[in-house]
Design an enzyme around this catalytic site. Structure first.
Site, PDB file in Angstrom:
ATOM      1  N   ASP A 157       8.177 -15.974  24.428  1.00 29.01           N
ATOM      2  CA  ASP A 157       8.177 -14.623  24.759  1.00 29.01           C
ATOM      3  C   ASP A 157       9.249 -14.349  24.364  1.00 29.01           C
ATOM      4  OD1 ASP A 157       8.965 -12.721  26.152  1.00 29.01           O
ATOM      5  OD2 ASP A 157       9.002 -13.037  28.944  1.00 29.01           O
ATOM      6  N   LYS A 162      10.648  -3.994   7.461  1.00 31.71           N
ATOM      7  CA  LYS A 162      10.402  -3.005   7.429  1.00 31.71           C
ATOM      8  C   LYS A 162       9.747  -2.296   8.863  1.00 31.71           C
ATOM      9  CE  LYS A 162       8.643   0.675   5.865  1.00 31.71           C
ATOM     10  NZ  LYS A 162       7.263   0.592   6.646  1.00 31.71           N
ATOM     11  N   HIS A 222       8.466  -3.969   0.597  1.00 31.86           N
ATOM     12  CA  HIS A 222       7.136  -4.815  -0.261  1.00 31.86           C
ATOM     13  C   HIS A 222       7.395  -4.419  -1.264  1.00 31.86           C
ATOM     14  CE1 HIS A 222       4.113  -2.310   0.716  1.00 31.86           C
ATOM     15  NE2 HIS A 222       3.774  -2.829   0.620  1.00 31.86           N
ATOM     16  N   LYS A 232       6.432  -5.519  -6.069  1.00 41.19           N
ATOM     17  CA  LYS A 232       5.269  -5.574  -6.878  1.00 41.19           C
ATOM     18  C   LYS A 232       5.506  -5.823  -8.162  1.00 41.19           C
ATOM     19  CE  LYS A 232       3.460  -1.989  -3.545  1.00 41.19           C
ATOM     20  NZ  LYS A 232       1.785  -2.287  -3.498  1.00 41.19           N
ATOM     21  N   GLU A 236      -1.619   7.503  -0.724  1.00 36.69           N
ATOM     22  CA  GLU A 236      -2.275   7.335  -0.365  1.00 36.69           C
ATOM     23  C   GLU A 236      -3.882   7.654  -0.171  1.00 36.69           C
ATOM     24  OE1 GLU A 236      -0.821   4.320   2.379  1.00 36.69           O
ATOM     25  OE2 GLU A 236       0.029   5.297   2.792  1.00 36.69           O
ATOM     26  N   ASP A 251       8.102   6.697   6.789  1.00 35.88           N
ATOM     27  CA  ASP A 251       7.870   5.361   6.720  1.00 35.88           C
ATOM     28  C   ASP A 251       7.737   4.781   5.179  1.00 35.88           C
ATOM     29  OD1 ASP A 251       5.350   3.032   7.354  1.00 35.88           O
ATOM     30  OD2 ASP A 251       4.341   4.737   6.537  1.00 35.88           O
ATOM     31  N   HIS A 260      10.697   2.873   0.446  1.00 34.99           N
ATOM     32  CA  HIS A 260       9.529   2.377  -0.411  1.00 34.99           C
ATOM     33  C   HIS A 260      10.640   3.384  -1.731  1.00 34.99           C
ATOM     34  CE1 HIS A 260       7.409  -0.547   1.459  1.00 34.99           C
ATOM     35  NE2 HIS A 260       6.646   0.743   1.967  1.00 34.99           N
ATOM     36  N   LYS A 300      -0.471  10.607   3.339  1.00 34.59           N
ATOM     37  CA  LYS A 300      -1.637   9.931   3.459  1.00 34.59           C
ATOM     38  C   LYS A 300      -3.164  10.975   3.556  1.00 34.59           C
ATOM     39  CE  LYS A 300       0.398   6.012   6.424  1.00 34.59           C
ATOM     40  NZ  LYS A 300       0.036   5.291   5.795  1.00 34.59           N
TER      41      LYS A 300
HETATM   42  C1  BG6 Z   1       4.365   0.869   4.618  1.00 37.14           C
HETATM   43  C2  BG6 Z   1       3.747   1.768   5.248  1.00 37.14           C
HETATM   44  O1  BG6 Z   1       5.088  -0.119   4.059  1.00 37.14           O
HETATM   45  O2  BG6 Z   1       2.970   0.681   3.153  1.00 37.14           O
HETATM   46  C3  BG6 Z   1       2.082   2.037   4.948  1.00 37.14           C
HETATM   47  O3  BG6 Z   1       4.238   0.659   6.637  1.00 37.14           O
HETATM   48  C4  BG6 Z   1       1.514   2.077   3.524  1.00 37.14           C
HETATM   49  O4  BG6 Z   1       2.088   3.350   5.613  1.00 37.14           O
HETATM   50  C5  BG6 Z   1       1.977   1.420   3.125  1.00 37.14           C
HETATM   51  O5  BG6 Z   1      -0.097   2.206   3.855  1.00 37.14           O
HETATM   52  C6  BG6 Z   1       1.730   1.209   1.674  1.00 37.14           C
HETATM   53  O6  BG6 Z   1       0.895  -0.547   1.154  1.00 37.14           O
HETATM   54  P1  BG6 Z   1       1.374  -0.198  -0.450  1.00 37.14           P
HETATM   55  O7  BG6 Z   1       1.335  -1.673  -0.713  1.00 37.14           O
HETATM   56  O8  BG6 Z   1      -0.716  -0.302  -0.298  1.00 37.14           O
HETATM   57  O9  BG6 Z   1       1.144   0.741  -1.812  1.00 37.14           O
END
Ligand code: BG6
Length: 488
Positions: A94, A148, A178, A182, A216, A235, A240, A340
């Site tokens: 915990d 993040k 992330h 890439k 997306e 987000d 990103h 999205k």
């Molecule tokens: C994340 C977001 O950091 O990146 C998500 O929190 C998003 O909302 C995602 O869907 C997109 O990542 P990728 O690599 O699929 O483009």
């Protein structure tokens, strides 16, 4: 801070939030790939930490059910998977209770290099670090990875950074984005700084505009609990998209050392023209998806998604026009867009070059500006849009694309972002992680947009799922006599 007794060969990757979405969808599949490709030393363990009162065997059953679906079928091998599972240990902790860390201390009794991956909600980061420290589990070689979103604004990001800094030095902290892992994003630096032809043109007035889209097709899915409190600006844009912008706009660093690269990115963030209220009103568009279609299937509106409050004003789309206050980019508009439930999943950077001052061919209906189209996903390609002669009599022009398919350009395996970044953490390479001042500079620019929206009581504009966002997004570009790439 306790110093390590001696460098030890062993490695423990300790994942907090070990049974969470990120772990079974991304982290364990990435570690499996590293294992399958012999990148983990024999004495590497993966210690999953979770709240569930499980034994390791229960955790293994959970992972065995959930993770293989997130590994590419061609890479999945049952025997390799079973050998991978042997590296895993589960510990129930915990994280809000210091006493509970005793369970982790007993599993981590032998000194070794420890990487703590905090895949939990960010408000738990400081507590976890404090408890790790009091349990004697932090030494000079320990590393901590912070997922993040790091905060919800400048104030919370600063306080998390300050608290974590009490237990870990800056060079032990890996703030992950992330997108920086890439392959195509890393390739951007090589494209810019490894090719002589671009540098003289990579500036005003040769470049007329830059657009960066991360679209997306998925909706909010099961993440409404987090997403509704965040929205697309926090987000996606704060991290990103601003990171992509930095790589496009930065000066060439003096070396590839982490701090040299991050110094240059920081300069870009600090050069962003601040958004005053009038700019927020004029240069930003917020949207929220309504019912529509995705991949030919009807899909629900954001407000009808599970867990979304029926009166939510959270934006699922954002488009921004911004400027960079420096000589290289003087008067070049940059457009960022993400959302999205857009028409397709597509991330791309379009560099539009200025029109020719004079052309002997004049302007025809078919003439198009030169554009460099960098597709990050799903295709990984670079194309240069140029004009050539249309075959036949006469001297008519038509646009063509000179293309490079990056997936075909090398036989080598292209590791996923998380695998590459985890290997960087293990090797102690910080270049593709955000430094504290960089993260805070990003929030410094984002905060006035959030405040502006609140002050203007800005409601998101509806857009049907499966479209390219609200009409106001096209209007934002039209003001500069420009259009989004799919509208050309
Ligand atoms: C994340 C977001 O950091 O990146 C998500 O929190 C998003 O909302 C995602 O869907 C997109 O990542 P990728 O690599 O699929 O483009």
């Amino acid at each position: 801070m306790k110093q390590t007794l001696s460098p030890s060969p062993g490695l423990d990757i300790v994942i907090f939030g070990g049974a969470g979405d990120l772990s079974f969808r991304k982290l364990l599949p990435a570690l499996y790939m590293a294992h399958a490709h012999d990148k983990l030393s024999a004495d590497t363990r993966i210690v999953a930490v979770g709240r569930q009162a499980w034994q390791t065997v229960d955790y293994l059953a959970f992972i065995d059910t959930h993770s293989p679906a997130f590994i590419e079928a061609s890479e999945f091998d049952q025997a390799v998977w079973q050998s991978f599972l042997q590296r895993l240990v589960y510990v129930c902790v915990d994280v809000t209770s210091a006493a509970s860390f005793a369970a982790l201390t007993s599993v981590c009794a032998t000194p070794c290099l420890r990487v703590y991956y905090l895949a939990t909600a960010p408000h738990l980061f400081s507590q976890i670090c404090a408890h790790l420290h009091s349990a004697g589990l932090v030494d000079a070689q320990s590393r901590v990875v912070l997922e993040k979103p790091l905060g919800t604004g400048l104030a919370s990001a600063r306080s998390i950074n300050q608290e974590v800094a009490q237990y870990f030095a800056e060079q032990q902290i890996y703030r992950i984005d992330h997108y920086l892992g890439k392959e195509t994003v890393q390739n951007l630096m090589v494209l810019r700084f490894g090719n002589a032809i671009f540098e003289p043109l990579w500036r005003a007035p040769s470049i007329k505009s830059v657009q960066i889209t991360v679209a997306e097709s998925v909706g909010v899915g099961s993440r409404a609990g987090f997403y509704d409190g965040a929205g697309a600006l926090r987000d996606m844009v704060q991290n990103h998209l601003l990171q992509l912008l930095c790589i496009v706009a930065m000066e060439q660093p003096i070396s590839l050392d982490a701090d040299d690269v991050r110094d240059e990115k920081l300069k870009v963030l600090r050069s962003l023209r601040p958004m005053r209220l009038a700019d927020v009103k004029r240069d930003t568009v917020r949207g929220q998806y309504t019912a529509g279609a995705s991949d030919g299937q009807p899909v629900a509106a954001y407000l009808d998604e599970a867990g979304v409050p029926p009166d939510s004003r959270t934006e699922t789309f954002v488009a921004l026009r911004l400027q960079i206050n420096n000589a290289r980019w003087a008067n070049v508009p940059f457009f960022l867009r993400t959302g999205k439930r857009l028409q397709n999943r597509r991330s791309e950077i379009i560099i539009e070059f200025a029109d020719q001052a004079f052309s002997v061919f004049g302007k025809s209906e078919t003439s198009e500006p030169n554009r460099l189209i960098i597709s990050l996903q799903p295709e990984e390609s670079i194309q240069l849009a140029m004009m050539v002669k249309e075959p036949g009599t006469g001297m008519h022009m038509h646009p063509v694309r000179l293309g490079l398919d990056l997936q075909q350009s090398s036989e080598k395996r292209r590791a996923e972002a998380y695998e590459r970044l985890l290997m960087d953490v293990i090797k102690g390479r910080l270049t593709h992680f955000m430094r504290r001042d960089e993260l805070e500079a990003a929030w410094t620019w984002i905060d006035p947009i959030l405040a502006g929206w609140a002050e203007l009581d800005d409601k998101p504009r509806p857009y049907p799922a499966g479209s390219w966002g609200p009409a106001a997004s096209s209007a934002l570009m039209a003001r500069d006599d420009l259009s989004w790439f799919e509208e050309h």
